[in-house]
Design an enzyme around this catalytic site. Structure first.
Site, PDB file in Angstrom:
ATOM      1  N   ASP A  99      31.002  -6.948   7.866  1.00 28.92           N
ATOM      2  CA  ASP A  99      29.883  -7.869   7.698  1.00 28.92           C
ATOM      3  C   ASP A  99      30.063  -8.636   6.389  1.00 28.92           C
ATOM      4  O   ASP A  99      30.070  -8.037   5.320  1.00 28.92           O
ATOM      5  CB  ASP A  99      28.565  -7.085   7.677  1.00 28.92           C
ATOM      6  CG  ASP A  99      27.331  -7.950   7.814  1.00 28.92           C
ATOM      7  OD1 ASP A  99      27.392  -9.158   7.497  1.00 28.92           O
ATOM      8  OD2 ASP A  99      26.294  -7.415   8.240  1.00 28.92           O
ATOM      9  N   ARG A 139      28.067 -11.349   5.556  1.00 28.02           N
ATOM     10  CA  ARG A 139      26.882 -12.175   5.294  1.00 28.02           C
ATOM     11  C   ARG A 139      26.384 -12.009   3.865  1.00 28.02           C
ATOM     12  O   ARG A 139      26.547 -10.965   3.253  1.00 28.02           O
ATOM     13  CB  ARG A 139      25.777 -11.837   6.291  1.00 28.02           C
ATOM     14  CG  ARG A 139      26.129 -12.292   7.692  1.00 28.02           C
ATOM     15  CD  ARG A 139      25.097 -11.889   8.686  1.00 28.02           C
ATOM     16  NE  ARG A 139      25.123 -10.443   8.876  1.00 28.02           N
ATOM     17  CZ  ARG A 139      24.383  -9.802   9.763  1.00 28.02           C
ATOM     18  NH1 ARG A 139      23.545 -10.474  10.527  1.00 28.02           N
ATOM     19  NH2 ARG A 139      24.466  -8.499   9.886  1.00 28.02           N
ATOM     20  N   LYS A 146      20.531  -5.308   4.977  1.00 26.02           N
ATOM     21  CA  LYS A 146      19.735  -6.524   4.770  1.00 26.02           C
ATOM     22  C   LYS A 146      18.563  -6.218   3.836  1.00 26.02           C
ATOM     23  O   LYS A 146      18.266  -6.994   2.925  1.00 26.02           O
ATOM     24  CB  LYS A 146      19.236  -7.037   6.123  1.00 26.02           C
ATOM     25  CG  LYS A 146      18.729  -8.440   6.125  1.00 26.02           C
ATOM     26  CD  LYS A 146      18.302  -8.887   7.516  1.00 26.02           C
ATOM     27  CE  LYS A 146      19.473  -9.138   8.428  1.00 26.02           C
ATOM     28  NZ  LYS A 146      19.071  -9.738   9.727  1.00 26.02           N
TER      29      LYS A 146
END
Length: 192
Positions: free
Chosen positions: A124, A126, A152
């Site tokens: 990931d 992000r 997140k």
């Protein structure tokens, strides 16, 4: 972080105000759909959603992205206030063409994490600085976050946004998403 545009956006989930944001970097963009008084007694319900052309637009059943997006809009539409942030972070941040290459590897037996790693990426990539900046722009330094992803939550809190509640975003699994969801849970720690 600066706004580029603001407009009314009626949707099947309610009336939102859509904002376009741009950061300092070339690819630092975000869209925010906003409803209600963000500075009320209850922290706004927030979804940070990464773009998924294949799921969100082309209705792919390889992932649960479109279902999560629609459920998020419905929940925010019913909440006293909320923000849906839509970010150009296709394929967990690897980009559309690399995501399609990862699909090809998945067709040959790799899961989503293994495919990203085989392509030379982390599972990931992000980044959550832009969504944190947009939330701060709205004065939403405390949020109720629609997410199953503990990374997140941690990333937003590290960026100064207090997550006062994690609201699960659970959609019914399909035969085509079972392995995808198992990988999210077992390899990425998602909470279902």
């Amino acid at each position: 972080m600066r706004t580029i545009a603001q407009a009314d956006l009626p949707t099947r989930y309610g009336r939102f105000t859509i904002f376009g944001f741009q950061g300092n970097g070339k690819n630092e963009e975000a869209v925010a759909l906003v409803r209600g008084n963000l500075n009320g007694k209850i922290a706004p319900l927030v979804r940070v959603h990464s773009q998924c052309l294949t799921g969100d637009v082309l209705t792919s059943l390889r992932c649960d992205c479109r279902s999560q997006l629609e459920l998020s809009m419905k929940k925010i539409g019913q909440a006293p206030s909320g923000i849906l942030l839509y970010l150009p972070q296709e394929g967990r941040g690897i980009g559309l063409m690399n995501k399609l290459r990862a699909y090809e590897l998945q067709d040959n037996g790799l899961d989503t994490v293994e495919a990203n790693e085989k392509l030379g990426f982390e599972a990931d990539l992000r980044n959550y600085e832009i969504p944190a900046g947009v939330l701060r722009w709205f004065g939403a330094d405390e949020v109720r976050l629609l997410s199953n992803n503990p990374e997140k939550i941690a990333a937003l809190e590290k960026a100064g946004i207090r997550v006062v509640e994690r609201a699960p975003i659970i959609v019914p699994p399909l035969e085509t998403t079972a392995e995808y969801l198992r990988t999210k849970r077992e390899k990425m720690g998602h909470l279902f």
